[in-house]
Design a protein around this motif. Structure first.
Motif, mmCIF file in Angstrom:
data_model
loop_
_atom_site.group_PDB
_atom_site.id
_atom_site.type_symbol
_atom_site.label_atom_id
_atom_site.label_comp_id
_atom_site.label_asym_id
_atom_site.label_seq_id
_atom_site.Cartn_x
_atom_site.Cartn_y
_atom_site.Cartn_z
ATOM 1 N N ILE A 62 56.176 96.682 17.389
ATOM 2 C CA ILE A 62 55.422 97.192 18.539
ATOM 3 C C ILE A 62 55.624 98.704 18.520
ATOM 4 O O ILE A 62 56.764 99.170 18.510
ATOM 5 C CB ILE A 62 55.990 96.656 19.881
ATOM 6 C CG1 ILE A 62 56.022 95.131 19.908
ATOM 7 C CG2 ILE A 62 55.233 97.227 21.070
ATOM 8 C CD1 ILE A 62 54.689 94.476 20.035
ATOM 9 N N GLN A 85 61.182 95.825 16.605
ATOM 10 C CA GLN A 85 60.656 94.508 16.263
ATOM 11 C C GLN A 85 61.296 93.487 17.203
ATOM 12 O O GLN A 85 62.260 92.816 16.846
ATOM 13 C CB GLN A 85 60.975 94.176 14.804
ATOM 14 C CG GLN A 85 60.292 95.097 13.827
ATOM 15 C CD GLN A 85 60.671 94.789 12.392
ATOM 16 O OE1 GLN A 85 60.971 93.658 12.047
ATOM 17 N NE2 GLN A 85 60.651 95.797 11.564
ATOM 18 N N PRO A 86 60.775 93.369 18.419
ATOM 19 C CA PRO A 86 61.363 92.434 19.383
ATOM 20 C C PRO A 86 61.243 90.992 18.898
ATOM 21 O O PRO A 86 60.381 90.670 18.076
ATOM 22 C CB PRO A 86 60.554 92.671 20.654
ATOM 23 C CG PRO A 86 59.293 93.290 20.192
ATOM 24 C CD PRO A 86 59.593 94.033 18.938
ATOM 25 N N VAL A 105 56.993 88.360 21.664
ATOM 26 C CA VAL A 105 56.111 89.087 22.573
ATOM 27 C C VAL A 105 54.874 88.250 22.859
ATOM 28 O O VAL A 105 54.435 87.459 22.028
ATOM 29 C CB VAL A 105 55.658 90.469 22.030
ATOM 30 C CG1 VAL A 105 56.801 91.428 21.930
ATOM 31 C CG2 VAL A 105 54.941 90.347 20.715
ATOM 32 N N LEU A 155 51.023 89.113 23.771
ATOM 33 C CA LEU A 155 50.124 90.263 23.690
ATOM 34 C C LEU A 155 48.766 89.927 24.273
ATOM 35 O O LEU A 155 48.331 88.770 24.241
ATOM 36 C CB LEU A 155 49.939 90.670 22.224
ATOM 37 C CG LEU A 155 51.204 91.019 21.456
ATOM 38 C CD1 LEU A 155 50.898 91.118 19.966
ATOM 39 C CD2 LEU A 155 51.786 92.310 21.983
ATOM 40 N N VAL A 182 51.115 94.841 25.647
ATOM 41 C CA VAL A 182 52.223 93.888 25.739
ATOM 42 C C VAL A 182 52.252 93.282 27.148
ATOM 43 O O VAL A 182 52.372 93.983 28.135
ATOM 44 C CB VAL A 182 53.579 94.573 25.435
ATOM 45 C CG1 VAL A 182 54.723 93.592 25.647
ATOM 46 C CG2 VAL A 182 53.577 95.125 24.018
ATOM 47 N N LEU A 190 57.725 90.936 26.751
ATOM 48 C CA LEU A 190 58.552 91.216 25.570
ATOM 49 C C LEU A 190 59.931 90.612 25.815
ATOM 50 O O LEU A 190 60.513 90.824 26.876
ATOM 51 C CB LEU A 190 58.648 92.722 25.352
ATOM 52 C CG LEU A 190 59.413 93.203 24.123
ATOM 53 C CD1 LEU A 190 58.793 94.482 23.599
ATOM 54 C CD2 LEU A 190 60.875 93.392 24.403
ATOM 55 N N GLU A 231 63.763 90.154 24.055
ATOM 56 C CA GLU A 231 64.749 90.478 23.017
ATOM 57 C C GLU A 231 65.956 89.586 23.273
ATOM 58 O O GLU A 231 66.569 89.649 24.336
ATOM 59 C CB GLU A 231 65.138 91.962 23.090
ATOM 60 C CG GLU A 231 66.085 92.397 22.016
ATOM 61 C CD GLU A 231 65.526 92.285 20.619
ATOM 62 O OE1 GLU A 231 66.276 91.857 19.715
ATOM 63 O OE2 GLU A 231 64.334 92.613 20.397
#
Length: 113
Positions: free
Chosen positions: A74, A83-84, A87, A89, A106, A109, A111
């Motif tokens: 992202i 680079q989570p 996500v 989108l 987004v 998101l 993580e």
């Protein structure tokens, strides 16, 4: 006498060029954060399991409402492209083939840590 070391911060286009010319191979797990190339931590079994569970939950969403991304880049700023893990989108007809998503695209998101 102290010597100050200067760091070279990279932009997203410079980072992409380094990937393209082979500075990093497929085994290098790196991402660009605030201009610095950061090595990502290894993915442990608990982390991988959690990501798989999130994929199972989010994959039930109607595809017209969101596109599910897993460990994809992202572009947050000119110098940050993480680079989570997961996500959601905004739908786009090209499925982001022409450019990585930007913050306004987004919806969610996640993580995993």
């Amino acid at each position: 006498m102290s010597v100050e070391m200067k760091r070279r911060l990279f932009t997203v286009p410079e980072y992409h060029l380094m990937i393209k010319v082979g500075v990093f191979n497929k085994n290098n797990r790196v991402e660009l954060i605030e201009g610095e190339i950061i090595e990502m931590a290894a993915i442990g079994t608990r982390h991988a399991s959690c990501v798989k569970r999130l994929i199972a939950v989010f994959s039930d969403l109607e595809r017209r409402r969101a596109i599910l991304g897993v460990q994809d880049p992202i572009q947050l700023t000119e110098r940050t492209e993480p680079q989570p893990d997961v996500v959601l989108l905004q739908p786009r007809s090209d499925y982001y083939a022409t450019a990585h998503p930007i913050p306004s695209e987004v919806l969610l998101l996640v993580e995993v840590s």
